[in-house]
Write an enzyme that holds these catalytic residues in place. Sequence first.
Site, PDB file in Angstrom:
ATOM      1  N   ASP A  45      51.083  19.145  31.852  1.00 26.13           N
ATOM      2  CA  ASP A  45      52.209  18.294  31.099  1.00 26.13           C
ATOM      3  C   ASP A  45      51.638  18.979  29.890  1.00 26.13           C
ATOM      4  O   ASP A  45      52.644  19.003  29.273  1.00 26.13           O
ATOM      5  CB  ASP A  45      52.801  16.727  32.190  1.00 26.13           C
ATOM      6  CG  ASP A  45      53.252  16.734  32.404  1.00 26.13           C
ATOM      7  OD1 ASP A  45      53.654  18.294  33.707  1.00 26.13           O
ATOM      8  OD2 ASP A  45      53.157  15.980  33.583  1.00 26.13           O
ATOM      9  N   GLY A  46      49.915  18.759  29.496  1.00 22.94           N
ATOM     10  CA  GLY A  46      50.171  18.722  27.920  1.00 22.94           C
ATOM     11  C   GLY A  46      49.862  19.968  27.926  1.00 22.94           C
ATOM     12  O   GLY A  46      50.645  20.186  26.061  1.00 22.94           O
TER      13      GLY A  46
ATOM     14  N   ASP B  90      56.071  11.520  22.954  1.00 25.03           N
ATOM     15  CA  ASP B  90      56.003  10.448  22.163  1.00 25.03           C
ATOM     16  C   ASP B  90      56.068  10.198  21.373  1.00 25.03           C
ATOM     17  O   ASP B  90      55.423  10.835  20.528  1.00 25.03           O
ATOM     18  CB  ASP B  90      56.133   8.622  23.390  1.00 25.03           C
ATOM     19  CG  ASP B  90      54.312   9.566  23.566  1.00 25.03           C
ATOM     20  OD1 ASP B  90      53.786  10.534  22.386  1.00 25.03           O
ATOM     21  OD2 ASP B  90      54.414   9.037  24.857  1.00 25.03           O
TER      22      ASP B  90
ATOM     23  N   ARG C 148      42.495  -5.537  13.181  1.00 16.85           N
ATOM     24  CA  ARG C 148      43.296  -6.186  13.276  1.00 16.85           C
ATOM     25  C   ARG C 148      44.852  -6.116  13.508  1.00 16.85           C
ATOM     26  O   ARG C 148      44.539  -4.472  13.110  1.00 16.85           O
ATOM     27  CB  ARG C 148      43.427  -7.237  11.684  1.00 16.85           C
ATOM     28  CG  ARG C 148      42.063  -8.033  11.151  1.00 16.85           C
ATOM     29  CD  ARG C 148      42.439  -8.582   9.989  1.00 16.85           C
ATOM     30  NE  ARG C 148      40.971  -9.181   9.819  1.00 16.85           N
ATOM     31  CZ  ARG C 148      40.956  -9.786   8.252  1.00 16.85           C
ATOM     32  NH1 ARG C 148      42.221 -10.267   7.775  1.00 16.85           N
ATOM     33  NH2 ARG C 148      40.018 -10.257   8.053  1.00 16.85           N
TER      34      ARG C 148
ATOM     35  N   ASP D  29      48.788  -3.609  18.165  1.00 14.66           N
ATOM     36  CA  ASP D  29      48.220  -2.392  18.674  1.00 14.66           C
ATOM     37  C   ASP D  29      49.562  -1.367  17.824  1.00 14.66           C
ATOM     38  O   ASP D  29      48.499  -0.493  17.100  1.00 14.66           O
ATOM     39  CB  ASP D  29      47.722  -2.497  19.127  1.00 14.66           C
ATOM     40  CG  ASP D  29      46.840  -3.749  20.062  1.00 14.66           C
ATOM     41  OD1 ASP D  29      46.294  -3.888  19.087  1.00 14.66           O
ATOM     42  OD2 ASP D  29      46.210  -3.109  20.988  1.00 14.66           O
TER      43      ASP D  29
ATOM     44  N   THR E 157      58.188   8.623  31.310  1.00 14.64           N
ATOM     45  CA  THR E 157      57.025   8.703  32.216  1.00 14.64           C
ATOM     46  C   THR E 157      55.585   8.614  31.578  1.00 14.64           C
ATOM     47  O   THR E 157      55.004   8.769  32.309  1.00 14.64           O
ATOM     48  CB  THR E 157      57.133   9.481  33.116  1.00 14.64           C
ATOM     49  OG1 THR E 157      57.598  11.023  32.854  1.00 14.64           O
ATOM     50  CG2 THR E 157      59.008   9.330  33.998  1.00 14.64           C
TER      51      THR E 157
ATOM     52  N   TYR F  94      52.808   7.363  28.279  1.00 13.75           N
ATOM     53  CA  TYR F  94      52.258   6.013  27.689  1.00 13.75           C
ATOM     54  C   TYR F  94      53.098   4.859  27.431  1.00 13.75           C
ATOM     55  O   TYR F  94      53.445   3.696  27.961  1.00 13.75           O
ATOM     56  CB  TYR F  94      52.043   6.451  26.195  1.00 13.75           C
ATOM     57  CG  TYR F  94      51.138   6.112  25.565  1.00 13.75           C
ATOM     58  CD1 TYR F  94      50.320   4.451  26.121  1.00 13.75           C
ATOM     59  CD2 TYR F  94      50.745   5.665  24.203  1.00 13.75           C
ATOM     60  CE1 TYR F  94      49.610   3.882  25.800  1.00 13.75           C
ATOM     61  CE2 TYR F  94      50.226   5.047  23.197  1.00 13.75           C
ATOM     62  CZ  TYR F  94      49.085   3.983  23.892  1.00 13.75           C
ATOM     63  OH  TYR F  94      48.007   3.123  23.159  1.00 13.75           O
ATOM     64  N   SER F  95      54.467   5.386  27.236  1.00 15.44           N
ATOM     65  CA  SER F  95      55.553   4.023  27.299  1.00 15.44           C
ATOM     66  C   SER F  95      55.560   3.682  28.563  1.00 15.44           C
ATOM     67  O   SER F  95      55.292   2.115  29.107  1.00 15.44           O
ATOM     68  CB  SER F  95      56.633   4.588  26.681  1.00 15.44           C
ATOM     69  OG  SER F  95      58.062   3.929  27.391  1.00 15.44           O
TER      70      SER F  95
END
Length: 295
Positions: free
Chosen positions: A80-81, A155, A165, A184, A195, A197-198
Site C-alpha cells: 500500500d505504501g 492522511d 511536551r 501528541d 484503515t 494510522y487513524s
Amino acid sequence: MSNKEIDKKEKLVRNIAFSCHPAKESLPPLVQTMLKWTMKNKISARLSPTMAKLVSMPELVFDDDYLRNQADIFVVLGGDGTILSAARDYAEYNLPIAGINLGHLGFMTLEDPKNAITALRRLKTGDYAVEPRMMLRTNVYRNGEKIYTGIGLNDVVIQKAPMLRVIKINVSISGNIINTYQGDGLIVSTPTGSTAYSLSAGGPIVPPWVNVMIICPLNSHMLSARPVIAADNETLTCRISCVHSIVELVIDGQANFKLLNNDIVEIIKAEETSHIVVFKERNFFNVLRKKMSWG
C-alpha cells in the site's frame, strides 16, 4: 457493492506504465516475467527509472508524454505504501493504479505476485473496475505566507517528536472552532486512510466511496476529545502551539515538513483524485473482514 463505489467504465489495456518498490529482492524476476508477457501479447510497456535500473532496460523508461497521452493504466509492484507514493507522484496524469501486492495488508492491491499474470490478462480484456479515491491538499502558512503544499491519499498527520511536551492544535471547520486538542498531535484522514494510522488511534472505518475528512486526535490529554467527521467541501484549519516541542507534518507517512509555533495548517479536498483499480467481484467489507481477521 454500492454503485457509488466504482466507475463501471471498462477500458481495454494496451499501454502499461510500471512502477515498483525500490528495495524488494524478488522484483527483477517478477518484472522480467511480466515484461515477457506484455511483449508476447503486443502490449506496450514502459518502466519507472527505478524499475528500468533494476532490470537494466533504460530504453523502456517512461516520460511525461507517455504517461499523459499513451498509458492506459499504472501497474505498481509493492504494498500500500508504494501505491500511496505513486498516487502522489503521478496524480496529475489521472491514470488508474493497479497494485500487485509485495507488502503485508495490501488493502489497495489487486493480487499477489503468483497471480500477477492473471491480473494482467484481466486488465488486458477490460475485466476490471475503477474506484475514485478522494485525496487531501495540505497548505502550511507561516506569518501569512504559504510555505508548503502537498497532496496525499491516506492522511495528514501533525505530530510532536517523542519524549517532548504535549502540543496544542486549535482546529476550525470552515471558520467554526471545534476544539483545541492537547496531546501528541492530530490525524486528518481520507476514507482510504481510515484503515491506516487513524484506525490505530481509534478513528472510524469509512468506506472509500463516502467522501469525508476524519479528524482524529493522537493520545489526547482531554477525556472529551473524540474523532470528528467533516464533509469533503469543508476547510480544516489547524493552528499549532508548540513552544517546547519539535513538530512535523507528515503526509501518507512518507512526505514530511517541520512545523513551527503559530504555523497554520490548512487541509481541503484536493482537486486531484486517485483512481484505484479493483476486480469487479471485490467488496470493500469482504476485504475488510479478511484483512482484519474479523470473524
